[in-house]
Design a protein around this motif. Structure first.
Motif, PDB file in Angstrom:
ATOM      1  N   UNK A 173      12.202   0.126  -1.702  1.00 27.12           N
ATOM      2  CA  UNK A 173      11.579  -1.188  -1.861  1.00 27.12           C
ATOM      3  C   UNK A 173      12.691  -2.236  -1.807  1.00 27.12           C
ATOM      4  N   UNK A 200       9.434  -6.665  -5.396  1.00 25.38           N
ATOM      5  CA  UNK A 200       8.100  -6.151  -5.115  1.00 25.38           C
ATOM      6  C   UNK A 200       8.169  -4.645  -4.845  1.00 25.38           C
ATOM      7  N   UNK A 201       7.278  -3.909  -5.466  1.00 25.92           N
ATOM      8  CA  UNK A 201       7.206  -2.451  -5.292  1.00 25.92           C
ATOM      9  C   UNK A 201       5.785  -2.061  -4.908  1.00 25.92           C
ATOM     10  N   UNK A 202       5.713  -1.059  -4.004  1.00 22.86           N
ATOM     11  CA  UNK A 202       4.404  -0.514  -3.625  1.00 22.86           C
ATOM     12  C   UNK A 202       4.439   0.997  -3.860  1.00 22.86           C
ATOM     13  N   UNK A 231       0.853 -10.433  10.123  1.00 19.33           N
ATOM     14  CA  UNK A 231      -0.596 -10.627  10.170  1.00 19.33           C
ATOM     15  C   UNK A 231      -1.119 -11.548   9.075  1.00 19.33           C
ATOM     16  N   UNK A 239      -3.297  -5.510  12.989  1.00 20.35           N
ATOM     17  CA  UNK A 239      -2.149  -6.368  12.708  1.00 20.35           C
ATOM     18  C   UNK A 239      -1.571  -6.987  13.975  1.00 20.35           C
ATOM     19  N   UNK A 289       9.168 -10.348  12.312  1.00 16.49           N
ATOM     20  CA  UNK A 289       7.868 -11.018  12.232  1.00 16.49           C
ATOM     21  C   UNK A 289       7.938 -12.509  11.907  1.00 16.49           C
ATOM     22  N   UNK A 342       8.850  -5.318   4.481  1.00 15.94           N
ATOM     23  CA  UNK A 342       8.500  -4.166   3.659  1.00 15.94           C
ATOM     24  C   UNK A 342       9.522  -3.043   3.767  1.00 15.94           C
ATOM     25  N   UNK A 378      -0.373  -7.440  -8.378  1.00 13.03           N
ATOM     26  CA  UNK A 378      -0.978  -8.133  -7.234  1.00 13.03           C
ATOM     27  C   UNK A 378      -1.792  -7.141  -6.411  1.00 13.03           C
ATOM     28  N   UNK A 379      -2.678  -7.641  -5.558  1.00 11.35           N
ATOM     29  CA  UNK A 379      -3.338  -6.734  -4.620  1.00 11.35           C
ATOM     30  C   UNK A 379      -2.298  -6.011  -3.771  1.00 11.35           C
ATOM     31  N   UNK A 380      -2.670  -4.852  -3.242  1.00 14.86           N
ATOM     32  CA  UNK A 380      -1.731  -4.059  -2.433  1.00 14.86           C
ATOM     33  C   UNK A 380      -1.361  -4.818  -1.163  1.00 14.86           C
ATOM     34  N   UNK A 381      -0.070  -5.002  -0.961  1.00 12.96           N
ATOM     35  CA  UNK A 381       0.394  -5.698   0.236  1.00 12.96           C
ATOM     36  C   UNK A 381       0.532  -4.697   1.373  1.00 12.96           C
ATOM     37  N   UNK A 382       0.152  -5.131   2.555  1.00  8.33           N
ATOM     38  CA  UNK A 382       0.232  -4.248   3.721  1.00  8.33           C
ATOM     39  C   UNK A 382       1.050  -4.912   4.820  1.00  8.33           C
ATOM     40  N   UNK A 383       1.594  -4.083   5.699  1.00  8.96           N
ATOM     41  CA  UNK A 383       2.508  -4.584   6.723  1.00  8.96           C
ATOM     42  C   UNK A 383       1.819  -5.011   8.001  1.00  8.96           C
ATOM     43  N   UNK A 384       2.610  -5.357   8.996  1.00  5.16           N
ATOM     44  CA  UNK A 384       2.063  -5.867  10.227  1.00  5.16           C
ATOM     45  C   UNK A 384       2.821  -5.431  11.443  1.00  5.16           C
TER      46      UNK A 384
END
Lengths: 81, 737
Positions: free
Chosen positions: B591, A57-59, B361, B357, B701, B444, A75-81
């Motif tokens: 990545x 996976x690359x962003x 999340x 988040x 997480x 990530x 895919x839709x843009x993945x975001x972190x948490x």
């Protein structure tokens, strides 16, 4: 030619088209050609998408090389948490 | 990939330990400045109201008050996401939830600031509100914002529905026809708060010349700089942001709540301004996670093979547009290799604080639904829950339910370890149940900057740009020491301010040990190259004829020259005479972070008279790729499990009919504390991530993902009835009994 898979709800912006082949040497070129082919997707791509190239996976990476036989999942843009 | 380590996998003393246990560590509220003012924020008592007028004249006239601001003091922000952030910090036109900031005061003392708040006169016109996700999504619901409905959404959902996502493959209807048993359930989970012990706090100093200093408790000081400079209309270079030590974040400090307010007050008063949130403010006005309403349908054949899975997730994320249900939809079935699968998600706004988040999340709720239905199918078909999960587990080469095909992953290894663990075979007393559940998180990479300086005494200083929320200074020092071949104690890593080192993304997504680790290894390579070059100069041989082995330069062979190894310290000692300081740095955006899986086993006991559930035994298995410092990794796994226990059993945002939060404090919002819990046993599984030179995967997480379902499954076994709503508080369990 890379095998491009439009995943899930993004297909709403490609008139339901799920699979296509695009000749591109890197992610930036692929996204540009994808935007030209499906203008409704251009705004989504501009806002950001994630790509899985052969499973990785690359962003936000414009210049990631794409092999001629690679599978690219958009895919839709993945975001972190 | 390197697999033979000298330092990685050991447990050196925590470098931040002494400062923290002696009280020397400086947290957000610990910084002061000469002439500093104290700020307080006035908050809306209404769930939804038009702000007709605000009269601040009496507050401004109070002796000691130096500045009062409202939403009118902030200029229009072009970027809509930054504008939402700004309007969440200070309402403009409408108060969108109970606790929404409407004005702020800076005064010479806290007491005067508090007095001044009482003198601010706000005229509200209350508006209809909605706090429940299903009600908010229904056509005709009170609208939180106009004109933000998600594209391609129809008339069957209200304008509060801001996003729709769908993932999956195969033919789910065909899959359901192949099943011997199909179960469909509706689940609900409450909004929970990240529950960090340290409230948001900052000290802002913004001069009339546009130069500013900001000290704050955050997970990302570069994010703070970028957002605040955009809101305040100043150059990023002129705002230096320093991240304090952090008393917990868990995703809750990945945005700003008070920093733009403190900066604006400082700009207006010409003085440094300190702003510290109370616990009540933290609950009412900082992001909890989302609450959820979900439909999950799964079909299974009599042998335990899942034939199809379908999840519909409706998340409410508070008073502004957001896009986090996507992560829930992507992770719902990510543990399994399924032929027919679909997960859909809808992001919905309500009159609640804007979500932010919270550790993985979106994933824990979706996983709760899926893992609960799988457990119920196992019960109905008389199958072992771990065997069923092994039968369906994703492995290398599996096409994930969210698109990519997995590389090397460790779910099967985690399940096998759980199956073989004594916990799984231990006898269960009366009123006790054993739950099992799997969980997944993406992890990530992202942008990082690292600067490494080799000192003349042979020690190393490393500056990186990510706040340390889980032991990253230790793990980064260990990776630097491993790469350089020197003792861990010779490396000191600090988190630099925004003017000290290049941009770094927020500390989130379990990314720091992975991404900063890669940057550190690359910085070490650059330094080693220079160290070898200096040794070659001293030996008067070609640089290419020198290699780096065990912390020293040495000739590559007899033909290169017959010199004894020259250590890092020896080379560094003469660096002033061989070309000046030696350093290495790296900036990048790695990545290939490598996804992570966990399996949790829990024994719960339910008191049939009170409905109280206690955790009797808990074992968590997790693939972390490579545990750099196992004690910190175990701490991450234990912490995630405990937060999941709270989510499952006791934590919830409770709203009254008036849309006001009923329990904004730790007395009524009950998080688990040490005395509530047994030791959480953490079992580390190491399946190296091929995307990292040392095999690292994020580990922060994943551990919060399985507990909700694992505990629910345990309670179902203990009482013989299944609950479909979290938290499973005593009244709900008594009602079920």
């Amino acid at each position: 030619m890379a095998r491009v898979v439009i995943f899930g709800s993004l297909r709403a912006f490609t008139d339901g088209v799920e699979r296509m082949e695009i000749s591109a040497s890197n992610t930036r070129e692929l996204l540009k050609k994808l935007s030209e082919r499906h203008p409704a997707l251009a705004e989504v791509i501009e806002a950001g998408v994630s790509l899985a190239i052969d499973g990785e996976v690359y962003k936000d990476a414009w210049f990631t090389p794409i092999g001629s036989n690679s599978e690219v999942v958009v895919m839709p843009l993945m975001v972190g948490g | 990939m390197k697999q033979d380590f000298k330092i990685l996998g050991t447990r050196p003393i925590r470098p931040d330990g002494l400062e923290k246990v002696t009280g020397k560590a400086m947290f957000g509220a610990d910084k002061s400045a000469t002439g500093m003012l104290h700020a307080r924020i006035l908050r809306s008592p209404h769930a939804h109201a038009e702000i007709v007028s605000i009269d601040t004249s009496k507050a401004e006239a109070l002796a000691g008050v130096k500045a009062v601001i409202t939403g009118a003091d902030f200029d229009e922000v072009e970027n809509r996401w930054t504008r939402y952030t700004m309007q969440n910090c200070m309402a403009q036109g409408r108060a969108l939830y109970d606790g929404h900031a409407v004005a702020a005061v800076a005064a010479t003392s806290k007491k005067i600031a508090a007095e001044a708040l009482k003198l601010i006169e706000v005229e509200y016109k209350t508006l209809p509100h909605v706090t429940d996700v299903d009600e908010a999504m229904r056509p005709g619901a009170p609208l939180v914002h106009e004109g933000v409905k998600g594209r391609k959404l129809g008339d069957d959902v209200s304008g509060n529905t801001v996003g729709y996502y769908s993932f999956g493959h195969g033919d789910i209807e065909a899959g359901f026809t192949k099943a011997d048993k199909v179960i469909e359930r509706n689940f609900k989970t409450a909004a929970t708060h990240q529950g960090y012990i340290e409230p948001q706090a900052c000290l802002a100093d913004l001069g009339a010349d546009g130069r500013g200093e900001l000290w704050c408790s955050t997970q990302g000081h570069y994010m703070v700089r970028e957002v605040c400079s955009e809101i305040l209309g100043i150059d990023a270079s002129q705002l230096r942001v320093t991240a304090s030590e952090i008393g917990g974040g868990f995703g809750g400090k990945t945005t700003v709540f008070i920093e733009p307010v403190a900066l604006k007050l400082s700009q207006k008063s010409g003085k440094p301004v300190k702003l510290v949130m109370s616990r009540e403010e933290v609950f009412r006005a900082t992001g909890p996670t989302m609450s959820a309403s979900m439909d999950v349908k799964i079909g299974m054949d009599k042998n335990g093979k899942i034939t199809a899975g379908h999840a519909k997730l409706r998340y409410q994320g508070g008073a502004f547009p957001y896009n986090m249900v996507m992560m829930g939809a992507m992770s719902a079935f990510a543990c399994y290799d399924l032929e027919n699968v679909q997960s859909e998600g809808w992001d919905v706004m309500t009159n609640r604080p804007k979500m932010i988040s919270y550790r993985a999340p979106g994933a824990p709720m979706a996983t709760y639904g899926v893992e609960s239905v799988i457990d119920e199918l196992c019960q109905k078909l008389g199958l072992d829950p771990i065997e069923v999960r092994l039968k369906n587990a994703a492995r290398e080469g599996s096409k994930s339910s969210y698109g990519p095909t997995y590389k090397a992953i460790g779910l099967v290894e985690a399940l096998e370890a759980a199956k073989a663990h004594p916990h799984y075979a231990a006898p269960l007393p009366a009123n006790t149940g054993r739950g099992v559940a799997c969980g997944f998180w993406f992890n990530f990479g992202g942008q990082v900057s690292v600067s490494m300086a080799i000192n003349t005494d042979g020690t190393v200083n490393l500056i990186e740009g990510n706040p340390d929320i889980g032991g990253s200074r230790a793990s980064i020092s260990m990776m630097a020491a491993e790469a350089l071949g020197i003792p861990f104690e010779r490396v000191r890593t600090i988190v630099g301010d925004t003017a000290s080192v290049g941009f770094s993304d927020v500390t989130d997504g379990s990314r720091v040990t992975f991404a900063v680790g890669i940057a550190t290894i690359n910085a070490a390579k650059a330094a080693i190259k220079e160290l070898c070059k200096r040794a070659a100069m001293i030996w008067e041989i070609d640089a290419e004829a020198v290699e780096w082995v065990d912390g020293a330069a040495q000739p590559t062979g007899h033909n290169a020259g017959n010199f004894p190894p020259m250590s890092l310290a020896e080379i560094a000692a003469t660096s002033g005479k061989t070309g000046g300081p030696i350093a290495g740095h790296h900036e990048g955006a790695p990545d290939k972070a490598g996804v992570s899986f966990g399996v949790h086993l829990v024994d719960v006991e339910v008191d049939p008279e009170t409905g109280f559930t206690s955790i009797k035994r808990y074992t968590a298995f997790q693939d972390v790729g490579k545990a750099i410092h196992p004690a910190y990794v175990e701490g991450q796994i234990q912490g995630g499990a405990v937060q999941g226990i709270g989510w499952a059993l006791s934590e919830e945002y409770i709203y009254g009919e008036d849309g006001r939060l009923q329990n904004p404090g730790f007395l009524d919002y009950r998080i688990p504390v040490a005395s509530d819990l047994p030791m959480i046993d953490a079992v580390i599984i190491e399946v190296p991530n091929p995307g990292h030179p040392y095999g690292v995967r994020g580990c922060g997480e994943t551990a919060i993902v399985p507990p909700l379902a694992a505990i629910s499954n345990g309670v179902a076994q203990a009482i013989g009835k299944r609950l479909f709503e979290l938290p499973m508080s005593p009244p709900k369990i008594l009602k079920a009994l």
